[in-house]
Design an enzyme around this catalytic site. Structure first.
Site, short mmCIF file in Angstrom:
data_model
loop_
_atom_site.label_atom_id
_atom_site.label_comp_id
_atom_site.label_asym_id
_atom_site.label_seq_id
_atom_site.Cartn_x
_atom_site.Cartn_y
_atom_site.Cartn_z
N GLN A 272 0.83 -1.20 0.00
CA GLN A 272 0.00 0.00 0.00
C GLN A 272 0.86 1.26 0.00
O GLN A 272 0.62 2.21 -0.75
CB GLN A 272 -0.90 0.00 1.25
CG GLN A 272 -1.78 1.24 1.35
CD GLN A 272 -2.83 1.28 0.25
OE1 GLN A 272 -3.54 0.31 0.04
NE2 GLN A 272 -2.91 2.38 -0.47
N CYS B 156 -6.13 4.48 2.19
CA CYS B 156 -5.85 3.23 1.45
C CYS B 156 -7.12 2.55 0.96
O CYS B 156 -7.07 1.75 0.04
CB CYS B 156 -5.04 2.29 2.33
SG CYS B 156 -5.92 1.72 3.79
N ARG C 81 -1.77 0.79 -6.88
CA ARG C 81 -1.49 -0.53 -6.30
C ARG C 81 -1.08 -1.48 -7.42
O ARG C 81 -0.16 -2.27 -7.28
CB ARG C 81 -2.74 -1.08 -5.58
CG ARG C 81 -3.17 -0.32 -4.34
CD ARG C 81 -2.18 -0.48 -3.20
NE ARG C 81 -1.96 -1.87 -2.86
CZ ARG C 81 -2.75 -2.61 -2.08
NH1 ARG C 81 -3.82 -2.08 -1.53
NH2 ARG C 81 -2.47 -3.88 -1.81
N ASP D 200 -7.08 6.27 7.90
CA ASP D 200 -7.49 4.90 7.59
C ASP D 200 -8.67 4.57 8.50
O ASP D 200 -8.98 5.31 9.44
CB ASP D 200 -6.30 3.94 7.82
CG ASP D 200 -6.59 2.50 7.37
OD1 ASP D 200 -7.58 2.27 6.65
OD2 ASP D 200 -5.82 1.60 7.76
N1 CP Z 1 -6.16 -1.04 0.57
C1 CP Z 1 -6.33 -2.37 0.52
O1 CP Z 1 -5.42 -3.16 0.78
O2 CP Z 1 -7.58 -2.76 0.13
P1 CP Z 1 -8.18 -4.24 0.14
O3 CP Z 1 -8.39 -4.62 1.58
O4 CP Z 1 -9.47 -4.11 -0.62
O5 CP Z 1 -7.20 -5.16 -0.52
N1 NVA Z 2 -5.97 -1.00 8.52
C1 NVA Z 2 -6.83 -1.70 7.61
C2 NVA Z 2 -6.30 -1.63 6.21
C3 NVA Z 2 -7.15 -2.29 5.16
C4 NVA Z 2 -6.55 -2.25 3.79
C5 NVA Z 2 -7.01 -3.14 8.06
O1 NVA Z 2 -6.01 -3.78 8.42
O2 NVA Z 2 -8.14 -3.61 8.08
#
Ligand code: CP
Ligand code: NVA
Length: 301
Positions: free
Chosen positions: A137, A259, A287, A218
């Site tokens: 990411q 993200c 990505r 996030d």
């Molecule tokens: N940002 C990210 O990793 O998204 P996903 O959980 O959809 O893969």
């Molecule tokens: N911090 C989040 C990121 C998801 C892409 C998780 O770990 O769920």
């Protein structure tokens, strides 16, 4: 064996070359249909296993499409459907998969699972997110920042919210790419102590974002966090929402990143997510390009 396990365990020159390759890859296929092959087909004849022990949209689709564009084939494996989810050891899984595939990408819970997979695999392993980090990411995020705002070296990045796995990879990147990182969030959700020294803390979000070139947030509840913690986390993090008032205190040309997936109007308002500072969908697109560059680097292609 060239694994891509974390940003802080990857040489800064290699990280820079991956970003450069990602940009070149993106430019070379601009305007083509998504399913059209890349000219050079660097993964022709290669098989890639994509293992998911947690949900995913971006990681899953971007790795799958990326491998296919490069001429390789993918195998999507859900942890629960593998013997891995029924007692087979990680080490044996790694040894067996290495006999069938040329590269393994894994999204899992414990970092120890990733590290054990890498230790016993005889093919490269890529970290597709753990409870602790999310390096792919952040490679896409660095690429996105530099596309819009130029070199990230010496710039100010402010993280508002939970000190989670995505923050951790930003902290690793701050050292490797030499930028300033400020964490603003409650003391109870401070990043893990292993990251001390890689960032500074400012509890007041309005002060933290002053002079920021990039504001990032996030989700307030990550996939590994218990749902029972949801209300407590929301109460602790409400004051760290990224909204128009907060963005107006950053530099006028500051970028906003997330993200994704987002919980709109919790950690960030829709006004910001869809507003002029936001580059969230460029991040998501990148990505694909960044991970293609990571896979090429792992395979020496
Ligand atoms: N940002 C990210 O990793 O998204 P996903 O959980 O959809 O893969
Ligand atoms: N911090 C989040 C990121 C998801 C892409 C998780 O770990 O769920």
């Amino acid at each position: 064996m060239t694994h891509f396990l974390d940003i802080h365990t990857t040489d800064p020159a290699a990280l820079r070359s991956i970003i450069d390759t990602a940009r070149a890859i993106k430019n070379a296929r601009a305007g083509r249909p998504k399913g059209a092959p890349d000219d050079d087909q660097p993964l022709a004849g290669h098989m890639v296993a994509l293992i998911f022990e947690k949900p995913s949209t971006r990681t899953r689709v971007s790795f799958d499409v990326g491998v296919r564009q490069m001429g390789g084939q993918t195998m999507l494996l859900s942890g629960a459907e593998m013997q891995l989810g029924h007692g087979e050891t990680i080490a044996d899984t790694a040894r067996v998969l290495s006999r069938y595939v040329d590269l393994i990408m894994i999204r899992t819970f414990e970092e120890a699972t990733l590290l054990e997979m890498a230790e016993h695999a005889t093919v490269p392993v890529i970290n597709g997110l753990t409870n602790r980090t999310h390096p792919c990411q952040i490679m896409a995020d660095i690429m996105t920042f530099e596309e819009h705002s130029g070199p990230i070296k010496g710039r100010k990045v402010v993280w508002s919210g939970d000190g989670n796995n995505v923050f951790a990879s930003f902290a690793h990147a701050a050292k490797q790419f030499d930028f300033e990182l400020v964490f603003t969030g409650p003391e109870t959700l401070q990043p893990e102590a292993a990251l001390n020294g890689l960032y500074t803390t400012e509890r007041d979000p309005n002060k933290a974002v002053q002079g920021a070139d990039l504001v990032v947030t996030d989700t307030w509840v990550s996939m590994h966090d218990p749902q029972s913690a949801r209300e407590r986390r929301h109460n602790q993090l409400r004051g760290y929402q990224v909204n128009t008032a907060l963005m107006s205190k950053a530099k006028p040309d500051a970028l906003f990143m997330h993200c994704l997936p987002a919980h709109r109007d919790d950690e960030a308002t829709s006004e910001v997510m869809d507003g002029p500072h936001s580059v969230i969908f460029d991040e998501a697109e990148n990505r694909l390009h960044a991970q293609k560059a990571v896979m090429r680097w792992c395979l020496g292609k």
